[in-house]
Design an enzyme around this catalytic site. Structure first.
Site, PDB file in Angstrom:
ATOM      1  N   ASP A 181       0.829  -1.209   0.000  1.00 21.26           N
ATOM      2  CA  ASP A 181       0.000   0.000   0.000  1.00 21.26           C
ATOM      3  C   ASP A 181       0.860   1.254   0.000  1.00 21.26           C
ATOM      4  OD1 ASP A 181      -2.340   1.487   0.112  1.00 21.26           O
ATOM      5  OD2 ASP A 181      -3.181   0.334   1.773  1.00 21.26           O
ATOM      6  N   ASP A 200     -10.783   1.927  -3.121  1.00 20.82           N
ATOM      7  CA  ASP A 200     -11.305   1.657  -1.771  1.00 20.82           C
ATOM      8  C   ASP A 200     -12.821   1.645  -1.781  1.00 20.82           C
ATOM      9  OD1 ASP A 200      -8.972   1.281  -0.475  1.00 20.82           O
ATOM     10  OD2 ASP A 200      -8.854   3.264   0.435  1.00 20.82           O
TER      11      ASP A 200
HETATM   12  C1  GLA Z   1      -5.782   1.741   2.192  1.00 22.13           C
HETATM   13  C2  GLA Z   1      -6.170   0.569   1.323  1.00 22.13           C
HETATM   14  C3  GLA Z   1      -7.228  -0.245   2.024  1.00 22.13           C
HETATM   15  C4  GLA Z   1      -6.701  -0.718   3.357  1.00 22.13           C
HETATM   16  C5  GLA Z   1      -6.254   0.462   4.182  1.00 22.13           C
HETATM   17  C6  GLA Z   1      -5.561   0.014   5.444  1.00 22.13           C
HETATM   18  O1  GLA Z   1      -6.824   2.652   2.295  1.00 22.13           O
HETATM   19  O2  GLA Z   1      -6.604   1.003   0.073  1.00 22.13           O
HETATM   20  O3  GLA Z   1      -7.613  -1.335   1.228  1.00 22.13           O
HETATM   21  O4  GLA Z   1      -5.637  -1.604   3.135  1.00 22.13           O
HETATM   22  O5  GLA Z   1      -5.370   1.295   3.467  1.00 22.13           O
HETATM   23  O6  GLA Z   1      -5.150   1.079   6.216  1.00 22.13           O
END
Ligand code: GLA
Length: 740
Positions: A471, A541
């Site tokens: 990420d 997301d």
């Molecule tokens: C980001 C990712 C999510 C999740 C969060 C965790 O927003 O896109 O899928 O992994 O971080 O903090």
């Protein structure tokens, strides 16, 4: 596929059965552009396509001569491809053809991801050397044509052949001059949780562009631009694409000049960029993939899908079926322990899910997002037996285990920051901006990359981990590296990206069996640079099925289904609060790399059984859904936006799955037929519905057998009776076609 070079007229012609790309050395030895489009006959000159005089030559105003890699200051007033500040302060360049070479295959690029060949005969490459003798600058322009793809891959390598440093202010990967401006510009724009929305507008006089200056590529605008004729549709009409294989600050821009011709260019964003090139040093641009389709956007996308899936993605997972995952993020957020996670995994296993992903919150004191990034040691109060015990527990269920990590980040509240605040991006005399309570590590410093390699290798080596979700959850602010000299600070954003690539490169080589998925708050770095290392990416997301229709439609303009990670989540949806049927959520997420993002232990038995059916359906059709030819049928961005339809067809056309989605239910809708595409007109297909349709008296309806010709011309009759309209909002229906 050939590359012809006619020494007599100084003309080059890259061609295969699909496209031709023609340029020539002009009388003054500048590199002129003649043509890019459908394949032309070889062995001929196309020099007559070149318009007359250049602006400004002999003080005459002539026509705007199309150029291959223009630089400003010598009579070309359009957006340049190259701008260099020389030691005397002048920015004028005058690059003239010097020599060229043609060779089999395609070379890699130092430090940068690139498309490749597996055998030399797949592609040919032309390298043209253009030199400015006064500035002592050499530019090598690279052009690759593949045997059977409608693309030309371009890039440039710039060398300082002089004795004093110069400053590169702008170095595009490609520039393309088109003879008219009767185009619309199509971009993929949006923001967090609404990535890749299709924007399409008339080209106007002047410049229009999309770009990033955030350090990442793509939540707001993807590093892609298409020019399409006003009448171009998914199935017909001309389209050019420019896609940049890069994960940082980019520009993709078009300019219409006063004579009504158009120039497009793409490359590293020149805003905020400069690169000091010392004597003998070379700067290599990322590569740009130019594609052409005479048959609409669908074929343009397919060209990118096939190239990026088969000859950009590297590693053992490139061709393998991707596992169905369950991710605990929306199921638990930070609130979990080993028994809770194992219960989720066990319930998922019973439904046929193959891989469990442990998301954020497993390390340091991370019980919310204010702390511990950088301290990649397991939180023993949540996971007393460490990652190893959890991973073994998952393996004992006969599932695979994956883990989330955000290596480029550090929390202010962390041991790493206390020990190494100097590793953080920022200007020593100013405060640093926090975003999501975190700072960004300075990936331009080799010691930071070395440290992260050690840390991530340690984690991956400590337990049976077969998947990593990497990420990157904030944009870069105060771009500055204390590790660089004052005069190098303009290089920082690019050096950051090179650092990320170097870490990816080392980790993917050290752990060749691990499947990497990239992520940057969802689709913040969904670009082809990342796909070279991580063959799939968390698309957004936003997991709401209706929002995902638009996001996945837009993402599929460039990126293959095998890269589009898509999960079914709980309702009410956590991002928009919408309640959609479970079947609809699956019917959208099927078109990508499928998974779940919910807590199955809280579901009713009926829902668990429905999910078991979904997973079985996906596994049965996985190859088609991950690697079929994807064709978009009805756009969620057009018309009244109440419908979306798309389909995927097996490469041998023996099977296909078409999907039709209705956002809001309407009373008494009229008849509705959906024309399919890409089928074999001479084949007969058995058409069955998913979810299975029921006869009024109960029991599954008998599948129909329909001709491929009929399905593509008359179309398939969609459910449209007043009764079916009463089924409620957010409906989906899949039509599964099997040749008989
Ligand atoms: C980001 C990712 C999510 C999740 C969060 C965790 O927003 O896109 O899928 O992994 O971080 O903090």
């Amino acid at each position: 596929m050939t590359i012809e070079w006619s020494a007599e007229v100084g003309e080059f012609h890259l061609r295969n059965d699909l496209v031709s790309y023609v340029g020539r050395v002009l009388d003054n030895r500048w590199l002129g552009h003649l043509y890019f489009g459908p394949s032309l006959a070889g062995g001929k000159s196309y020099g007559h396509l070149q318009p007359g005089d250049f602006f400004g030559f002999d003080n005459k105003v002539g026509q705007p001569v199309p150029l291959e890699y223009p630089s400003g200051g010598s009579g070309d007033y359009r957006i340049p491809a190259l701008a260099i500040e020389l030691a005397n302060g002048s920015g004028v360049l005058d690059l003239r053809y010097n020599s060229h070479r043609i060779f089999h295959g395609k070379p890699g690029l130092p430090g940068l991801p690139s498309t490749y060949v597996e055998v030399g005969g797949e592609a040919e490459t032309l390298e043209i050397l253009a030199v400015d003798d006064i500035a002592e600058i050499e530019v090598r322009l690279l052009y690759t044509i593949y045997r059977d793809r409608p693309v030309v891959v371009r890039g440039a390598r710039i060398t300082n052949a002089g004795k004093t440093p110069v400053i590169i202010r702008c170095a595009m990967s490609a520039s393309l001059d088109l003879p008219d401006a009767d185009w619309q510009i199509l971009t993929l724009s949006g923001d967090w949780a609404r990535e890749c929305h299709v924007e399409r507008h008339e080209l106007r006089p002047g410049r229009q562009s999309v770009s990033s200056s955030r350090g990442t590529s793509s939540a707001q605008h993807n590093p892609f631009l298409a020019l399409v004729r006003p009448a171009t549709t998914e199935a017909a009409g001309e389209a050019y694409g420019l896609s940049l294989v890069y994960s940082g600050n980019f520009v993709a821009e078009a300019e219409v000049e006063p004579f009504g011709t158009a120039r497009v260019r793409t490359g590293i964003n020149p805003d905020g960029f400069s690169w000091v090139l010392g004597p003998g040093e070379e700067f290599v641009t990322p590569e740009a993939v130019l594609a052409y389709s005479a048959d609409g956007l669908g074929e343009l996308s397919d060209a990118y899908h096939c190239l990026y899936r088969d000859r950009l993605a590297h590693g053992s997972w490139r061709d393998k079926p991707r596992p169905v995952v369950i991710n605990n993020w929306e199921a638990t957020y930070f609130d979990f322990d080993e028994p809770k996670l194992l219960a989720i995994a066990a319930a998922a296993k019973k439904m046929g899910i193959e891989l469990f992903v442990l998301d954020d919150g497993w390390f340091g004191q991370r019980n919310d997002d204010t702390t511990s990034l950088g301290d990649w040691e397991v939180n023993r109060s949540k996971l007393p037996g460490g990652i190893e015990s959890l991973a073994r527990g998952v393996e004992e269920l006969d599932m695979r285990f994956g883990i989330w990590i955000e290596p480029e980040m550090v929390s202010r509240r962390s041991k790493l920051f206390a020990e190494h605040s100097d590793w953080t991006i920022g200007i020593p005399t100013r405060s640093r901006t926090e975003s999501r309570n975190q700072y960004v590590l300075d990936m331009a410093r080799p010691e930071v990359v070395d440290h992260l390699f050690e840390v991530v290798s340690g984690i991956l080596g400590s337990a049976p981990i077969s998947y990593v979700k990497w990420d990157m959850n904030r944009s870069i602010t105060e771009p500055f590296s204390p590790g660089l000299k004052a005069w190098q600070q303009g290089e920082f954003m690019h050096r950051y990206v090179l650092g990320v690539y170097s870490l990816y490169d080392r980790l993917t080589k050290a752990f060749p069996g691990v499947l990497f998925e990239s992520c940057a708050s969802g689709g913040g770095r969904f670009d082809s640079g990342m796909l070279a290392f991580a063959p799939q990416a968390w698309t957004s997301d936003d997991t709401d099925a209706i929002e995902r229709l638009r996001i996945q439609w837009g993402t599929s303009m460039v990126y293959p289904l095998s890269s589009i990670s898509a999960h079914v989540s709980a309702v009410p949806n956590h991002q928009v609060g919408r309640v959609t049927p479970l079947a609809t959520r699956a019917a959208v997420a099927f078109f990508g790399v499928f998974g779940y993002e919910l807590d199955p232990t809280t579901l009713a038995a009926r829902e668990r059984s429905e999910i078991s059916d979904q997973v079985a359906f996906y596994k049965k059709w996985r190859d088609l859904l991950q690697r079929g030819k994807f064709l978009r049928l009805r756009s969620p961005f057009e018309g009244d936006r109440n419908e979306t339809a798309w389909m995927t067809v097996a490469r041998d056309r023996r099977s296909a799955i078409a999907a039709h989605y209705v956002t809001l239910s309407r009373p008494n809708p009229g008849p509705n037929r959906l024309r399919l595409r890409g089928l074999d007109p001479d084949a007969s297909y058995r058409v069955s519905l998913w979810p299975a349709a029921r006869k009024p008296e109960g029991g599954p309806a008998r599948p129909m057998v329909l001709g491929g010709d009929e399905l593509m011309t008359a179309g398939i009759v969609l459910e449209s009776s007043p009764e079916s309209a009463g089924q409620g909002d957010f409906r989906a229906r899949l039509y599964v076609l099997e040749a008989v």
